[in-house]
Design an enzyme around this catalytic site. Structure first.
Site, PDB file in Angstrom:
ATOM      1  N   TYR A 236       0.885  -1.033  -0.074  1.00 41.46           N
ATOM      2  CA  TYR A 236       0.063  -0.035  -0.077  1.00 41.46           C
ATOM      3  C   TYR A 236       0.885   1.267  -0.156  1.00 41.46           C
ATOM      4  O   TYR A 236       0.811   2.210  -0.755  1.00 41.46           O
ATOM      5  CB  TYR A 236      -0.988   0.117   1.276  1.00 41.46           C
ATOM      6  CG  TYR A 236      -1.926   0.986   1.407  1.00 41.46           C
ATOM      7  CD1 TYR A 236      -2.968   1.283   0.381  1.00 41.46           C
ATOM      8  CD2 TYR A 236      -1.760   2.096   2.182  1.00 41.46           C
ATOM      9  CE1 TYR A 236      -4.024   2.351   0.518  1.00 41.46           C
ATOM     10  CE2 TYR A 236      -2.774   3.151   2.275  1.00 41.46           C
ATOM     11  CZ  TYR A 236      -3.821   3.215   1.436  1.00 41.46           C
ATOM     12  OH  TYR A 236      -4.571   4.198   1.370  1.00 41.46           O
TER      13      TYR A 236
ATOM     14  N   GLU B 148       4.306   1.796  -0.585  1.00 40.18           N
ATOM     15  CA  GLU B 148       4.974   1.823  -2.041  1.00 40.18           C
ATOM     16  C   GLU B 148       4.150   2.058  -3.317  1.00 40.18           C
ATOM     17  O   GLU B 148       4.590   2.902  -4.261  1.00 40.18           O
ATOM     18  CB  GLU B 148       5.903   0.904  -1.993  1.00 40.18           C
ATOM     19  CG  GLU B 148       6.977   0.837  -0.792  1.00 40.18           C
ATOM     20  CD  GLU B 148       8.036   2.011  -0.909  1.00 40.18           C
ATOM     21  OE1 GLU B 148       7.730   3.011  -1.497  1.00 40.18           O
ATOM     22  OE2 GLU B 148       9.297   1.801  -0.648  1.00 40.18           O
TER      23      GLU B 148
ATOM     24  N   ARG C   9       4.134   5.257  14.841  1.00 43.45           N
ATOM     25  CA  ARG C   9       3.963   5.678  16.112  1.00 43.45           C
ATOM     26  C   ARG C   9       2.905   7.030  16.011  1.00 43.45           C
ATOM     27  O   ARG C   9       2.385   7.101  16.999  1.00 43.45           O
ATOM     28  CB  ARG C   9       5.151   5.845  16.758  1.00 43.45           C
ATOM     29  CG  ARG C   9       6.165   4.538  17.090  1.00 43.45           C
ATOM     30  CD  ARG C   9       5.541   3.491  17.915  1.00 43.45           C
ATOM     31  NE  ARG C   9       5.012   4.072  19.275  1.00 43.45           N
ATOM     32  CZ  ARG C   9       4.577   3.384  20.324  1.00 43.45           C
ATOM     33  NH1 ARG C   9       4.003   2.237  20.011  1.00 43.45           N
ATOM     34  NH2 ARG C   9       4.200   4.046  21.456  1.00 43.45           N
TER      35      ARG C   9
END
Length: 320
Positions: free
Chosen positions: A149, A151, A279
């Site tokens: 997804y 890349e 994160r």
């Protein structure tokens, strides 16, 4: 000779979560809308209310194959956007982003149509810069489980800008940050739908990792407004432009908010964080504000209320 003066607009991925809301908006604005979808992750239920509208047409088609139609504008939204869906067939996900972009750009070039690309904040990967501006090139794993997804979307952006430079094609590229609202797929693995459905069913609410990772949540109506403004902007406004809500929340905060709004006795359960899960995620929307005059208007609480109402009806009808 054209019989109608209506703008003809094609939306690929038009039966998906975002695509169906975009079709609604375009029809309200008086466009003829051609909705194209192969129903891999989209569903006819999302556009069922539009069937019978004389200005709406639905075609089952996979954008990895060429399509020959006559339209004025193309919104290219075709691609599964949730990890569960895009990791189910990662090769096809990459093909949808790359071959799909090639086919839609080729069509736009032939018919001289303006074309919009729904890119993603995932092009930034697990970012080292916070919040993420459009000038940041990203930190993406090229061979991880999310790479099909991430890349794929990065390559699609490359193709769009090469068509712009090489063929003077009018392009619009928007990088979408987390968006939520009615018509999200109940089993797509995204946190908003996951938490709401689990809370409504009285199941444990699953948090991956420690819940301290952050996301920024944009209500769907705000995002669609941004899409339309971007498509209507001057030709030199190509993007990429970030679109999302800069309000940042931890995943744990979101879970607690949903639980308080839904009620019930669900408990928070923590599980290991999936590979390559970012994160932090927060958009820098300075360009959207200065160039398009756009920024989100719907507060998280307000958007969650509408989304919870939608899923409550789905659970009550035992559709899921």
């Amino acid at each position: 000779m054209r019989i109608s003066n209506r703008k003809r607009v094609m939306v690929t991925g038009g039966a998906g979560f975002l695509g169906s809301h975009l079709c609604d908006r375009l029809l309200r604005e008086g466009c003829d809308v051609l909705c194209v979808d192969n129903f891999y992750s989209g569903t006819k239920d999302n556009v069922h209310h539009l069937i019978g509208n004389p200005n709406f047409e639905l075609i089952r088609h996979d954008v990895t194959f060429p399509l020959y139609v006559e339209v004025d504008e193309i919104y290219n939204l075709a691609c599964p956007a949730s990890p569960i869906h895009y990791q189910r067939d990662p090769v096809q996900t990459t093909k949808t982003s790359v071959h799909g972009a090639i086919n839609m750009l080729g069509l736009a070039k032939r018919i001289k149509a303006k074309i919009f690309q729904a890119s993603t904040s995932e092009v930034y990967g697990d970012p080292e810069i916070h919040p993420q501006p459009e000038s940041y090139w990203g930190r993406v794993n090229p061979n991880g489980i999310r790479s099909c997804y991430d890349e794929g979307k990065r390559c699609a952006e490359t193709l769009f800008f090469d068509y712009w430079r090489q063929h003077d094609l009018e392009i619009k590229v928007v990088r979408i940050f987390n968006t939520y609202g009615p018509r999200m797929h109940p089993n797509d693995g995204r946190v908003v739908s996951n938490f709401i459905v689990q809370a409504l069913r009285g199941d444990d609410i699953t948090i991956y990792g420690d819940g301290m990772q952050t996301r920024s949540f944009c209500y769907v109506d705000d995002l669609i407004e941004g899409f339309v403004r971007m498509m209507g902007a001057a030709k030199e406004v190509t993007g990429p432009i970030n679109m999302g809500n800069p309000g940042e929340f931890t995943i744990k905060e979101l879970a607690e908010t949903v639980l308080n709004m839904v009620g019930g006795k669900s408990k928070l359960v923590f599980k290991p964080l999936p590979s390559d899960d970012p994160r932090q995620r927060q958009p820098d929307i300075g360009q959207a504000k200065s160039i398009l005059g756009w920024e989100p208007q719907v507060k998280l609480q307000e958007g969650l209320e509408k989304t919870i109402d939608y899923f409550r009806k789905q659970v009550s009808a035992s559709v899921m």
